[in-house]
Enzyme design. Sequence first.
Site, PDB file in Angstrom:
ATOM      1  N   THR A 184      -6.695  24.707 -26.844  1.00 44.49           N
ATOM      2  CA  THR A 184      -5.364  25.240 -27.143  1.00 44.49           C
ATOM      3  C   THR A 184      -4.323  24.133 -26.973  1.00 44.49           C
ATOM      4  OG1 THR A 184      -5.282  26.107 -24.887  1.00 44.49           O
ATOM      5  CG2 THR A 184      -5.942  27.629 -26.615  1.00 44.49           C
ATOM      6  N   THR A 210      -1.134  23.320 -25.623  1.00 47.92           N
ATOM      7  CA  THR A 210      -0.577  22.795 -24.373  1.00 47.92           C
ATOM      8  C   THR A 210      -1.677  22.265 -23.467  1.00 47.92           C
ATOM      9  OG1 THR A 210       1.289  24.328 -24.507  1.00 47.92           O
ATOM     10  CG2 THR A 210       0.821  23.356 -22.358  1.00 47.92           C
ATOM     11  N   CYS A 211      -2.804  22.955 -23.441  1.00 52.97           N
ATOM     12  CA  CYS A 211      -3.913  22.540 -22.586  1.00 52.97           C
ATOM     13  C   CYS A 211      -4.430  21.175 -22.991  1.00 52.97           C
ATOM     14  CB  CYS A 211      -5.044  23.564 -22.660  1.00 52.97           C
ATOM     15  SG  CYS A 211      -4.515  25.261 -22.340  1.00 52.97           S
ATOM     16  N   SER A 212      -4.551  20.936 -24.293  1.00 49.33           N
ATOM     17  CA  SER A 212      -5.137  19.694 -24.791  1.00 49.33           C
ATOM     18  C   SER A 212      -4.150  18.546 -24.830  1.00 49.33           C
ATOM     19  CB  SER A 212      -5.699  19.909 -26.205  1.00 49.33           C
ATOM     20  OG  SER A 212      -6.760  20.845 -26.188  1.00 49.33           O
ATOM     21  N   LEU A 260      -4.242  19.054 -19.374  1.00 45.86           N
ATOM     22  CA  LEU A 260      -5.445  18.300 -19.030  1.00 45.86           C
ATOM     23  C   LEU A 260      -5.230  16.789 -19.023  1.00 45.86           C
ATOM     24  CD1 LEU A 260      -8.490  17.890 -18.578  1.00 45.86           C
ATOM     25  CD2 LEU A 260      -8.810  18.257 -21.028  1.00 45.86           C
TER      26      LEU A 260
END
Length: 255
Positions: A50, A52-54, A58
């Site tokens: 997703t 924001t996560c990528s 992270l």
Amino acid sequence: MLPTPESLEGKPVPQITFKARPDDQWRDVSTDELFKGKTVIVFSLPGAYTPTCSSSHLPRYNELAPVFRDNGVDDIVCMAVNDAFVMNEWKQGQDAANITFMPDGNGDFSEGMGMLVDKRNLGFGMRSWRYSMLVRDGVIEKVFIEPEKDGDPFEVSDAETMLRYINPSAQVPEPVVVFSKPGCPHCARAKAALDDRGLSYTDISQSQHINASVLRAVSGASTWPQVFIGGKLIGDADALEQHLASGAPPASPAA
């Protein structure tokens, strides 16, 4: 209704068994194996791949992992309600060697934390709310929970917020990028100089479709390597050695 940090801090983490595939082999990983006798950061997010996560959550934890280690953190765990295959593929694509990826495939850990939320309106099913926490010997010391609002808030579970909690005066090295060419001895010399200083860097190689035209566009030079520190062009291997001899690359407090 999400739990409050106060309701979680001082409590043990949920006792579950994760179905993981380290080294592409099925293995059960217990909560004790992850946390017992260790200081661990956990950041949990809605899902692998997703945006924001990528792009933010992270990568910054991975980038700051050496700083966290210098400040007493033994491991950094990324958790999501995804299966082991998805988490392993995501790790490879993210080049996140400093992070332990843990699949909470059934949502058992997230549910035990009170963080399992209904994302069926997005076609996600049940997923974890975004949060981070510091766990010492299996006991939650500090939790940062994103506010309950529409969308995908990302305000307090970031790596900088966690680092400020652990050590407000921690110094964060500026990011280093090396544009290099396979087989180039000067590129090898530049990377060796960074390695000797224990400085991590991102190597952008000519083999990654970076040609001389791109190199000139970003650096104004056509010789390899070209090194950037903190967004500033340092130059070739000779310039880098001179820069390092004058003092380590600038560092800044956790902002």
